[in-house]
Design an enzyme around this catalytic site. Structure first.
Site, PDB file in Angstrom:
ATOM      1  N   ASP A 123      -7.078 -15.138 -11.905  1.00 24.89           N
ATOM      2  CA  ASP A 123      -6.676 -13.854 -11.333  1.00 24.89           C
ATOM      3  C   ASP A 123      -7.271 -12.747 -12.193  1.00 24.89           C
ATOM      4  O   ASP A 123      -7.442 -12.914 -13.408  1.00 24.89           O
ATOM      5  CB  ASP A 123      -5.153 -13.718 -11.303  1.00 24.89           C
ATOM      6  CG  ASP A 123      -4.499 -14.570 -10.225  1.00 24.89           C
ATOM      7  OD1 ASP A 123      -5.169 -14.892  -9.227  1.00 24.89           O
ATOM      8  OD2 ASP A 123      -3.314 -14.900 -10.379  1.00 24.89           O
ATOM      9  N   ASP A 141      -6.208 -14.471  -2.884  1.00 25.07           N
ATOM     10  CA  ASP A 141      -4.826 -14.035  -2.655  1.00 25.07           C
ATOM     11  C   ASP A 141      -4.780 -12.897  -1.639  1.00 25.07           C
ATOM     12  O   ASP A 141      -3.911 -12.866  -0.760  1.00 25.07           O
ATOM     13  CB  ASP A 141      -4.184 -13.557  -3.962  1.00 25.07           C
ATOM     14  CG  ASP A 141      -4.080 -14.638  -5.019  1.00 25.07           C
ATOM     15  OD1 ASP A 141      -4.053 -15.832  -4.659  1.00 25.07           O
ATOM     16  OD2 ASP A 141      -4.029 -14.281  -6.210  1.00 25.07           O
TER      17      ASP A 141
END
Length: 171
Positions: A123, A141
């Site tokens: 991330d 995401d």
């Protein structure tokens, strides 16, 4: 069921491929250019910050001991397979649903590759205000969330048109 893949939702599978490659390329760039927790400030409220997510959304189950990696792998493969079957069965003209399904598939497969290759998801998109940071996320995401919103939106619109039709019949 549509007769050919061109007539079915599979015609839109290129979106999943695009999301997958954009996600993987961005994560490879982060891995090549950032140390863990290193940040690059881009705007007063936005950074690229490399973090590892061993769980799911918002690091759900990240400290569960490792079994969650396989659970999320099964979920990603299962949902991607199910959505691909649904794409095959529906018309290519259902733009919103086809787009939604392919966004979810591309995102799920992007994060799946991370889990299998690294044991975690990379991330890096970090929004914040003052010292409060929204949980970091990635392109996969984002695609999954946008796809989910489109699916919900379509469900509400489908339900509304059916309700309107039913009310029209009652009058």
């Amino acid at each position: 069921m549509p007769l050919t893949w061109k007539d079915s939702g599979l015609r839109w599978y290129w979106v999943a491929v695009l999301v997958f490659f954009a996600d993987q390329l961005s994560k490879q760039w982060v891995l090549a250019n950032f140390d863990l927790h290193e940040s690059l400030n881009l705007l007063p409220f936005f950074n690229f910050t490399y973090v590892r997510n061993y769980g799911a959304a918002f690091s759900f189950l990240s400290d569960a001991g490792g079994w969650q990696r396989w659970l999320f792998t099964i979920v990603a493969v299962g949902f991607s397979t199910l959505l691909t079957v649904w794409l095959r069965r529906q018309s290519a003209s259902l733009l919103k649903l086809n787009l939604a399904y392919t966004l979810v598939i591309g995102g799920a497969l992007g994060n799946l590759v991370d889990r299998l290759m690294h044991g975690f998801v990379v991330d890096f998109i970090d929004f914040f205000w003052a010292k409060s940071h929204y949980p970091a996320f990635n392109i996969a995401d984002s695609a999954i969330c946008i796809g989910a919103v489109l699916i919900i939106w379509d469900a509400f619109l489908s339900g509304k048109s059916e309700t309107d039709s039913a009310e029209g019949v009652k009058k």
